[in-house]
Design an enzyme around this catalytic site. Structure first.
Site, mmCIF file in Angstrom:
data_model
loop_
_atom_site.group_PDB
_atom_site.id
_atom_site.type_symbol
_atom_site.label_atom_id
_atom_site.label_comp_id
_atom_site.label_asym_id
_atom_site.label_seq_id
_atom_site.Cartn_x
_atom_site.Cartn_y
_atom_site.Cartn_z
ATOM 1 N N GLU A 178 0.796 -1.156 0.027
ATOM 2 C CA GLU A 178 -0.145 0.000 0.029
ATOM 3 C C GLU A 178 0.816 1.254 -0.225
ATOM 4 O O GLU A 178 0.700 2.503 0.998
ATOM 5 C CB GLU A 178 -0.820 0.241 1.012
ATOM 6 C CG GLU A 178 -1.913 -1.406 1.154
ATOM 7 C CD GLU A 178 -3.002 -1.160 2.079
ATOM 8 O OE1 GLU A 178 -3.122 -0.271 3.164
ATOM 9 O OE2 GLU A 178 -3.725 -1.990 2.164
ATOM 10 N N GLU A 209 -5.282 -11.294 -1.063
ATOM 11 C CA GLU A 209 -6.505 -10.877 0.219
ATOM 12 C C GLU A 209 -7.941 -10.819 -0.311
ATOM 13 O O GLU A 209 -8.611 -10.149 0.105
ATOM 14 C CB GLU A 209 -6.013 -9.523 0.959
ATOM 15 C CG GLU A 209 -4.587 -9.338 1.289
ATOM 16 C CD GLU A 209 -4.173 -8.332 1.776
ATOM 17 O OE1 GLU A 209 -5.030 -7.442 2.421
ATOM 18 O OE2 GLU A 209 -3.163 -7.741 1.787
HETATM 19 C C1 XIL Z 1 -5.579 -6.531 8.546
HETATM 20 C C2 XIL Z 1 -6.160 -7.750 9.268
HETATM 21 O O1 XIL Z 1 -7.022 -8.494 8.608
HETATM 22 C C3 XIL Z 1 -6.614 -7.182 10.857
HETATM 23 O O2 XIL Z 1 -6.923 -8.438 11.507
HETATM 24 C C4 XIL Z 1 -5.602 -6.234 11.129
HETATM 25 O O3 XIL Z 1 -6.086 -5.734 12.575
HETATM 26 C C5 XIL Z 1 -5.095 -5.318 10.249
HETATM 27 O O4 XIL Z 1 -4.811 -5.542 9.206
HETATM 28 N N1 XIL Z 1 -4.742 -4.901 3.801
HETATM 29 C C6 XIL Z 1 -3.677 -5.411 4.034
HETATM 30 C C7 XIL Z 1 -3.833 -6.390 5.236
HETATM 31 O O5 XIL Z 1 -2.657 -5.688 3.168
HETATM 32 O O6 XIL Z 1 -2.922 -6.582 5.948
HETATM 33 C C8 XIL Z 1 -4.808 -5.971 6.380
HETATM 34 O O7 XIL Z 1 -5.057 -6.906 7.155
HETATM 35 C C9 XIL Z 1 -6.199 -5.816 5.492
HETATM 36 C C10 XIL Z 1 -6.050 -4.693 4.472
#
Ligand code: XIL
Length: 367
Positions: A160, A274
């Protein structure tokens, strides 16, 4: 023989929960349907999910993970703030355990993530200066990547980093590391990762890159990738997060194609890192909502599976029992969210079957 959806639902629901579905026979003795893992293996793809402590504590969930996945990633246990709670303290136990679990079940493990503004340790702000920040970043990466050298399929090195809304000239996100080191913190991170594990596939990961609303993000990301490649920075792939939802127009196959082809034309691999489908704005009726969620899974997978260099697909959780969206995207009617492939009782939902069918179509095409 492929079981009908109804028969599979019945056999899975009546099976002892701690046993994998593949160990169970349906009432008439027919074999169970192939697992997602078998289908992904056949298509030559990674398929898996993000995991956390629930694989230790929840036997039914663990069984589904073992059954359906050939690849895993830690939902948070490999993030910087988790493994370095204090400047000199380290907490690798949970990450070590997840990796051992993956290896025990002959699964690939992805590394997520070395640099993310959402997981920068709080102490970095006090500890790092312009003079020391680069060294601290390099030390973190060489320690983490070095520890797991040879055992991680691919690292999300930087997560990101694009945020055109921040107004930086290169579309980068204003983060502590950008402020301390400058735009080349990204290059520094990739080079440090390659040095620590020359065999690891190194990935840039971000959201919105294959979404219709993501045009500015796409442009900034492709520019960034071009600059990195032109400078000989070791980078092998692009991760698209794909937190999808049911809002009309939030996904269209054409954009997925275009971005997938642009990435391939740069000689880079593509990974879906994801995937989930938020049902926050879906109808209250569960069956109707599940159908809408499943339709998005199927259509999205068909689109991405048709791109030239897709390596695999990881979902952000496997069961509605354990999903970050329960906190992040709750429904205003307070009904429990249903964004994943299994329901809270570990019964496969329409989304499971949509993913299975898409993997089969990819397998037949010989991806
Ligand atoms: C999120 C997790 O799912 C949560 O449990 C944590 O609190 C914060 O991070 N994009 C990403 C992930 O790259 O690492 C994130 O994961 C969700 C959004």
């Amino acid at each position: 023989m492929i079981l009908s959806r109804r028969r599979f639902l019945m056999s899975a629901a009546s099976a002892p929960l701690a046993l994998p579905v593949s160990a169970c026979m349906s009432a008439d003795g027919a074999p169970p349907p192939p697992t997602l893992r078998e289908r992904a293996d056949r298509a030559g793809l990674l398929f898996g999910t993000a995991i956390g402590p629930s694989v230790d504590t929840d036997a039914a969930y663990r069984a589904a993970v073992i059954r359906d996945c050939n690849a895993l990633v830690c939902e948070y246990e490999m993030k910087w703030d988790h493994i370095a709670p204090t400047p000199r303290g380290r907490a690798f136990e949970a990450a070590d355990r997840r990796l051992a679990f993956a290896k025990r079940h002959a699964m690939e493990m992805r590394g997520h993530t070395l640099v993310w503004h959402g997981a920068t340790p709080r102490w970095l702000g006090q500890e790092a200066t312009r003079a020391t920040a680069r060294r601290i970043l390099e030390a973190h990466i060489s320690e983490t990547v070095g520890r797991y050298r040879g055992r991680i399929h691919s690292w999300d090195v930087v997560n990101e980093a694009i945020h055109p809304e921040d107004g930086e000239s290169r579309g980068l996100r204003r983060t502590p590391l950008l402020g301390l080191i400058g735009p080349d913190y990204i290059e520094t991170a990739f080079r440090a990762a390659a040095e620590a594990d020359p065999g690891a596939r190194l990935v840039y990961n971000d959201y919105g890159l294959s979404a219709p609303w993501g045009e500015a993000r796409r442009r900034a990301a492709l520019d960034l990738l071009e600059r990195l490649l032109a400078r000989g920075v070791p980078i092998h792939g692009v991760g698209i997060q794909c937190h999808l939802d049911l809002k009309p127009g939030s996904f269209d196959p054409e954009t997925v194609h275009r971005f997938g082809h642009a990435v391939a034309a740069m000689g880079l691999d593509l990974l879906v890192t994801e995937l989930d489908v938020a049902d926050q704005h879906g109808p209250a009726d569960e069956a109707e909502r599940d159908t809408q969620v499943a339709t998005i899974y199927g259509a999205f997978l068909d689109a991405v599976l048709a791109t030239p260099r897709l390596v695999g697909i990881l979902t952000w959780g496997l069961s509605d029992r354990h999903t970050w969206l329960a906190r992040e995207r709750p429904r205003s009617d307070r009904l429990p969210v249903r964004p994943l492939l299994y329901d809270r009782r570990m019964r496969p939902k329409a989304a499971w079957f949509a993913v299975a069918a898409a993997l089969d179509r990819a397998g037949r095409k010989g991806v």
